[in-house]
Scaffold this motif. Sequence first.
Motif, PDB file in Angstrom:
ATOM      1  N   GLY A   1       0.804  -1.212   0.000  1.00  0.00           N
ATOM      2  CA  GLY A   1       0.000   0.000   0.000  1.00  0.00           C
ATOM      3  C   GLY A   1       0.837   1.261   0.000  1.00  0.00           C
ATOM      4  N   SER A   2       0.278   2.312   0.564  1.00  0.00           N
ATOM      5  CA  SER A   2       0.925   3.626   0.484  1.00  0.00           C
ATOM      6  C   SER A   2       1.989   3.829   1.551  1.00  0.00           C
ATOM      7  CB  SER A   2      -0.138   4.714   0.629  1.00  0.00           C
ATOM      8  OG  SER A   2      -0.784   4.591   1.894  1.00  0.00           O
ATOM      9  N   VAL A   3       2.273   2.808   2.377  1.00  0.00           N
ATOM     10  CA  VAL A   3       3.221   2.993   3.471  1.00  0.00           C
ATOM     11  C   VAL A   3       4.664   2.774   3.010  1.00  0.00           C
ATOM     12  CG1 VAL A   3       3.817   2.315   5.814  1.00  0.00           C
ATOM     13  CG2 VAL A   3       1.446   2.222   5.077  1.00  0.00           C
ATOM     14  N   THR A   4       4.935   1.650   2.348  1.00  0.00           N
ATOM     15  CA  THR A   4       6.313   1.351   1.928  1.00  0.00           C
ATOM     16  C   THR A   4       6.390   0.952   0.465  1.00  0.00           C
ATOM     17  OG1 THR A   4       6.172  -0.994   2.497  1.00  0.00           O
ATOM     18  CG2 THR A   4       6.821   0.512   4.250  1.00  0.00           C
ATOM     19  N   SER A   5       5.431   1.346  -0.342  1.00  0.00           N
ATOM     20  CA  SER A   5       5.374   0.819  -1.706  1.00  0.00           C
ATOM     21  C   SER A   5       6.554   1.289  -2.547  1.00  0.00           C
ATOM     22  CB  SER A   5       4.062   1.238  -2.374  1.00  0.00           C
ATOM     23  OG  SER A   5       3.950   2.631  -2.431  1.00  0.00           O
ATOM     24  N   SER A   6       7.075   0.369  -3.368  1.00  0.00           N
ATOM     25  CA  SER A   6       8.154   0.680  -4.299  1.00  0.00           C
ATOM     26  C   SER A   6       7.748   0.215  -5.693  1.00  0.00           C
ATOM     27  CB  SER A   6       9.463   0.010  -3.860  1.00  0.00           C
ATOM     28  OG  SER A   6       9.325  -1.392  -3.847  1.00  0.00           O
ATOM     29  N   PRO A   7       8.421   0.696  -6.734  1.00  0.00           N
ATOM     30  CA  PRO A   7       7.981   0.408  -8.105  1.00  0.00           C
ATOM     31  C   PRO A   7       8.247  -1.035  -8.530  1.00  0.00           C
ATOM     32  CG  PRO A   7       9.414   2.343  -8.007  1.00  0.00           C
ATOM     33  CD  PRO A   7       9.539   1.647  -6.704  1.00  0.00           C
ATOM     34  N   ILE A   8       7.299  -1.580  -9.289  1.00  0.00           N
ATOM     35  CA  ILE A   8       7.455  -2.855  -9.988  1.00  0.00           C
ATOM     36  C   ILE A   8       7.463  -2.526 -11.480  1.00  0.00           C
ATOM     37  CG2 ILE A   8       6.438  -5.108 -10.467  1.00  0.00           C
ATOM     38  CD1 ILE A   8       5.063  -4.970  -7.756  1.00  0.00           C
ATOM     39  N   ILE A   9       8.527  -2.874 -12.185  1.00  0.00           N
ATOM     40  CA  ILE A   9       8.647  -2.578 -13.616  1.00  0.00           C
ATOM     41  C   ILE A   9       8.499  -3.887 -14.393  1.00  0.00           C
ATOM     42  CG2 ILE A   9      10.121  -1.663 -15.442  1.00  0.00           C
ATOM     43  CD1 ILE A   9      11.457   0.112 -13.414  1.00  0.00           C
ATOM     44  N   ARG A  10       7.441  -3.961 -15.178  1.00  0.00           N
ATOM     45  CA  ARG A  10       7.183  -5.153 -16.003  1.00  0.00           C
ATOM     46  C   ARG A  10       7.236  -6.435 -15.182  1.00  0.00           C
ATOM     47  NH1 ARG A  10      10.453  -3.927 -21.686  1.00  0.00           N
ATOM     48  NH2 ARG A  10       8.979  -2.391 -22.474  1.00  0.00           N
ATOM     49  N   GLY A  11       6.647  -6.391 -13.983  1.00  0.00           N
ATOM     50  CA  GLY A  11       6.576  -7.571 -13.138  1.00  0.00           C
ATOM     51  C   GLY A  11       7.810  -7.844 -12.313  1.00  0.00           C
ATOM     52  N   LEU A  12       8.846  -7.028 -12.425  1.00  0.00           N
ATOM     53  CA  LEU A  12      10.094  -7.245 -11.702  1.00  0.00           C
ATOM     54  C   LEU A  12      10.305  -6.142 -10.672  1.00  0.00           C
ATOM     55  CD1 LEU A  12      12.411  -8.242 -14.692  1.00  0.00           C
ATOM     56  CD2 LEU A  12      11.192  -9.762 -13.128  1.00  0.00           C
TER      57      LEU A  12
END
Length: 624
Positions: free
Chosen positions: A46-57
């Motif tokens: 969620g919005s607490v510790t979210s980081s990006p996922i690029i093309r499933g990775l």
Amino acid sequence: TPLHSSTIESALPVNVIAGDDLKLKQASTLGETLKNEVGVHSSFYGSVTSSPIIRGLDGPRVLITQNGLDVGDASRVGADHAVATETSTATQIEVLRGPATLFYGSGAIGGVVNIVDDRVPTSSETLADWLLQYNDVSNEKQASFSVQTGSDQFAFHLDGFWRDAGEYQLPNDFDPHAHEEEEDHEEGEEDHGEEHEEEEQTSHLANSSSKSSGFTIGTSYLFDQGYIGFSYGRLDRDYGIPGHSHDDEHEEEDHDEDEHEEHEEEGHEAGTAAEMEQDRLQILSEINFTDSFIKQLFTRFAYTDYQHQEIEDGAVGTVFSNKSYELKADIYHQEVSGWQGAWTLHLKKSDFKAVGDEAFAPPSTTESLAIAWLEEKHFGDLLLQNGARLEHVKIDADDMAIGFEEHGHVGEEHDHENEEVSFAQQKFNPFSTSLGLVWDYRTGYNLGLSLAVSQRAPSAAELFSFGPHIGAGTFEVGAMLELEQEGDEIHVELSSQDIEVETSYSVDLTWRKFEGDFGFVVSAFYNQVKDYIYQQDTGLVFEDGLPVLIYKQDDVDMYGLETEFVYQISSPLKVKIFGDYIKASLSDNSSLPRIPPMRIGTSLNYQGNKFDSEISVNHYFEQD
């Protein structure tokens, strides 16, 4: 990148967010800021510790950098760890979708998110900006500012931010026990579900509040041939990790209501939380040469001292720390027969520790040395980009004790002592090369093709982990170990199999139209990864109900489609439609876990002379 490609001159698809667009999309975490970019999703905390996922990775395959250098935190070790960078004071965020190992190293085999800022100022122009933001779903309040000024030879920069967010409000009809209600209804217990529905209305996601603040000071000396400058930044962030509060579990029937209220008042003390702090020093310089074969020297250095405490029920369980040094030098040469390019020298050292009763990985040191060479040349309407990179990676880990005292579904205790094992130094030599073509086959149109072979050395956590990762709610076992079960006994020993580097064979095809009232970018990709490292569920359960996951290697096939269409309805009015889809399978055709769902989205933007406004809607398809 050393090639300084624009978004339409790159063989790989690139997202760039800057200016007012970045200010409007800016959110409390990097993942939330980028989650509406095509090909980019947000991780599952969620919005607490979210980081990006690029093309499933994500994780160790997606590199997060600040001005081209690793942020040096622990976010690549676990999705429950926040990214130690701030977007509210950034000037630009760049997302390279697909393998970017040539520019950034093997940790970028899945892509790169680069946060660009003016913390080391390159101009003495006087500039200032500020931002106030409020978010009603979590009662989040934020303020940030940035100031730059200077004289003919000296430039100065100062920025800072403050953010305070409460617990995330859930929809009125949200019921986390819906699946259990269905089972209860089947057993004829209709009233049980109705009671939960009344209890959960107007509820909040327990343990989802956060507080953060930070500042940066920087200065530069400007001269005719370039500049040299440094910056110091401090970042503090305290945040809860949802999914561990007792509010999310069925309490005993005689649980007192007063205890429930007291539990809520305790905040993070009732669940799992983290307290993070980071100090970062950066030194950047650019020197331009005349009348010599070397055209430009661009150097970057960063020292990062990172730490966060993982706290469970008010007590510190694990302290994660990462002290890292990184030096990168790009050496540009003068144009030779139409060829432009650069050599890159890259040194990096990371001293990572997880200390405490619940530390799931031994202290380790990772060192890498790399050299890369990139060149490009225009042949009429065709742009050719190619390059190669060779790395040498060494990973050393301390001795650690392994073994289960309580394990399996039986939960029986055993008296055997844990064994202490020594890990041999691991050495890897990842090699990457790519060929890129951009063809302007017609005015306002082009085709981009990228063919790449990229390799990644495994991370220390993937190799040596053994222990409960409380924030992630799992018990993690590294690829250097193997488990054998004999009746109720589970034996842990060093694996006899060699760990191989991940090797990715990727093809990217991008079609763009970038002139006129109607434009688009359509990208298709195929990525075959040999010896992909992932977490496999063993079916075993450690004490406190933690599932035991072990890192394994397998071959993976990934492919997907990304589309973005823009139509300028009138001078101030523009509509955009985008969508993306990813499919990833293991060698036995089973699905790779935690792949983002297909989605489509649309936005309507009004851009007047003194006023702008945007409304957007996204739809995520069902994903099992």
